[in-house]
Design a protein around this motif. Structure first.
Motif, mmCIF file in Angstrom:
data_model
loop_
_atom_site.group_PDB
_atom_site.id
_atom_site.type_symbol
_atom_site.label_atom_id
_atom_site.label_comp_id
_atom_site.label_asym_id
_atom_site.label_seq_id
_atom_site.Cartn_x
_atom_site.Cartn_y
_atom_site.Cartn_z
ATOM 1 N N GLY A 36 23.774 18.851 -30.356
ATOM 2 C CA GLY A 36 24.664 19.716 -30.645
ATOM 3 C C GLY A 36 25.452 19.731 -31.635
ATOM 4 O O GLY A 36 25.517 20.262 -32.376
ATOM 5 N N ASP A 37 25.162 18.283 -32.261
ATOM 6 C CA ASP A 37 26.216 17.715 -33.674
ATOM 7 C C ASP A 37 25.083 17.046 -34.634
ATOM 8 O O ASP A 37 25.198 16.785 -35.714
ATOM 9 C CB ASP A 37 26.223 15.947 -32.997
ATOM 10 C CG ASP A 37 27.528 16.441 -32.259
ATOM 11 O OD1 ASP A 37 28.243 17.479 -32.079
ATOM 12 O OD2 ASP A 37 27.682 15.494 -31.539
ATOM 13 N N TYR A 38 23.522 17.848 -34.706
ATOM 14 C CA TYR A 38 22.328 17.330 -35.222
ATOM 15 C C TYR A 38 22.061 18.399 -36.585
ATOM 16 O O TYR A 38 22.195 19.743 -35.842
ATOM 17 C CB TYR A 38 20.883 17.337 -34.818
ATOM 18 C CG TYR A 38 19.857 16.837 -35.171
ATOM 19 C CD1 TYR A 38 19.568 16.050 -35.872
ATOM 20 C CD2 TYR A 38 18.645 17.440 -35.106
ATOM 21 C CE1 TYR A 38 19.249 15.092 -37.057
ATOM 22 C CE2 TYR A 38 17.564 17.526 -36.281
ATOM 23 C CZ TYR A 38 18.343 15.666 -36.644
ATOM 24 O OH TYR A 38 16.514 15.734 -37.654
ATOM 25 N N PRO A 39 22.328 18.015 -37.490
ATOM 26 C CA PRO A 39 21.976 19.144 -39.081
ATOM 27 C C PRO A 39 21.456 19.750 -38.888
ATOM 28 O O PRO A 39 21.038 20.817 -39.896
ATOM 29 C CB PRO A 39 23.230 18.556 -39.713
ATOM 30 C CG PRO A 39 22.095 17.009 -39.442
ATOM 31 C CD PRO A 39 22.740 16.675 -38.227
ATOM 32 N N GLY A 40 20.376 19.245 -38.787
ATOM 33 C CA GLY A 40 18.771 19.915 -38.979
ATOM 34 C C GLY A 40 17.664 20.189 -37.929
ATOM 35 O O GLY A 40 18.792 20.656 -36.578
ATOM 36 N N ARG A 78 21.910 21.274 -25.604
ATOM 37 C CA ARG A 78 22.907 20.961 -26.785
ATOM 38 C C ARG A 78 23.818 19.385 -26.605
ATOM 39 O O ARG A 78 24.182 18.748 -27.626
ATOM 40 C CB ARG A 78 24.321 22.051 -27.553
ATOM 41 C CG ARG A 78 23.025 23.318 -27.625
ATOM 42 C CD ARG A 78 24.033 24.376 -28.782
ATOM 43 N NE ARG A 78 25.777 23.723 -29.525
ATOM 44 C CZ ARG A 78 25.212 23.507 -30.333
ATOM 45 N NH1 ARG A 78 23.641 24.123 -30.943
ATOM 46 N NH2 ARG A 78 25.921 23.246 -30.860
ATOM 47 N N LYS A 79 24.385 19.540 -25.052
ATOM 48 C CA LYS A 79 24.577 18.084 -24.519
ATOM 49 C C LYS A 79 23.675 17.045 -24.007
ATOM 50 O O LYS A 79 24.244 15.405 -24.286
ATOM 51 C CB LYS A 79 25.449 18.979 -23.729
ATOM 52 C CG LYS A 79 26.983 18.915 -24.183
ATOM 53 C CD LYS A 79 27.670 19.825 -22.610
ATOM 54 C CE LYS A 79 28.659 21.601 -23.015
ATOM 55 N NZ LYS A 79 28.869 22.038 -21.933
ATOM 56 N N GLY A 89 19.847 9.273 -41.171
ATOM 57 C CA GLY A 89 20.007 10.323 -40.241
ATOM 58 C C GLY A 89 19.217 11.257 -40.229
ATOM 59 O O GLY A 89 18.404 12.051 -39.963
ATOM 60 N N ARG A 90 17.729 10.214 -39.853
ATOM 61 C CA ARG A 90 16.387 10.448 -39.815
ATOM 62 C C ARG A 90 16.115 10.206 -37.568
ATOM 63 O O ARG A 90 16.858 8.894 -37.567
ATOM 64 C CB ARG A 90 14.804 10.559 -40.172
ATOM 65 C CG ARG A 90 15.483 10.556 -41.136
ATOM 66 C CD ARG A 90 14.060 10.394 -42.689
ATOM 67 N NE ARG A 90 14.542 8.609 -42.358
ATOM 68 C CZ ARG A 90 15.088 7.892 -43.236
ATOM 69 N NH1 ARG A 90 15.245 9.105 -44.854
ATOM 70 N NH2 ARG A 90 15.862 6.550 -43.766
ATOM 71 N N PRO A 91 15.763 11.027 -37.053
ATOM 72 C CA PRO A 91 15.629 10.645 -36.190
ATOM 73 C C PRO A 91 14.512 9.701 -35.586
ATOM 74 O O PRO A 91 13.047 9.646 -36.147
ATOM 75 C CB PRO A 91 14.652 12.051 -35.469
ATOM 76 C CG PRO A 91 14.910 12.949 -36.385
ATOM 77 C CD PRO A 91 15.055 12.731 -37.952
#
Length: 198
Positions: A36-40, A78-79, A89-91
């Motif tokens: 839920g906090d991931y921008p991509g 999302r949680k 910021g990359r997984p």
């Protein structure tokens, strides 16, 4: 990475006491991020990570799997679906705290743990598992936690054991197959760790 030189057998592990588990911190430059906090595009980047460790054959199939598995309960996902992000910021790694009824009742499960090859060997798997177990308590869940894995992932199984997961019979599998699988895993872990570390 998966060790596909071994015969493939699925195995199940159970942690009966979720209140106690080791705490591993992320290395400097990494951070934990919920879906839920991931921008991509979370599903695509999740699938890309799983393809990199050979758990999914293609990006398209990985995205389709994510949509089937998590898309029907997107608010929960999302949680409960986590990334470890690198400094850019990359997984770099992922794990989820989902639900499953493979053991005959609905239980929390550790689901789809993976670390990208370029980030392996840095303790990300241990740290994300600490994060998942923290999430278990944040969400107010109860009861044992289980996971399913396979002989090819014996190195990860060694980490799961560190967290208190133990071999668990699966109601849908023949006991002799479980015994064979755990024998193979034990042999590989003993060789991997060396005699002084077993």
């Amino acid at each position: 990475m998966l060790d596909k030189t071994l015969p493939y057998y699925e195995v199940t592990m159970l942690k009966k006491s979720p209140d106690t588990y080791p705490r591993f911190a992320l290395p400097q430059g990494y951070r934990l991020c919920a879906m839920g906090d991931y921008p991509g595009p979370f599903a695509q980047d999740w699938a890309r990570l799983l393809v990199s460790v050979e758990e999914m054959p293609t990006l398209q199939e990985g995205v389709a799997y994510f949509d089937r598995e998590f898309g029907c309960r997107l608010q929960e996902a999302r949680k409960r679906c986590l990334f470890v992000l690198d400094a850019g910021g990359r997984p770099a790694a992922t794990a989820s705290l989902w639900q499953g009824d493979e053991l005959g009742r609905d239980l929390p499960r550790i689901h789809w743990v993976a670390t990208a090859p370029a980030h392996q060997g840095r303790g990300l798997c241990k740290a994300v598992l600490t994060g998942v177990m923290d999430l278990y308590h944040t969400l107010g869940l109860s009861g044992p936690v289980f996971l399913t894995t396979q002989t090819w992932s014996y190195k990860a199984i060694g980490i799961y054991r560190t967290f208190g997961f133990e071999a668990c019979p699966h109601p849908g599998r023949a006991p002799e197959k479980d015994a064979l699988a755990w024998g193979l895993i034990g042999d590989k872990l003993a060789a991997y760790r060396g005699p002084s570390k077993v």
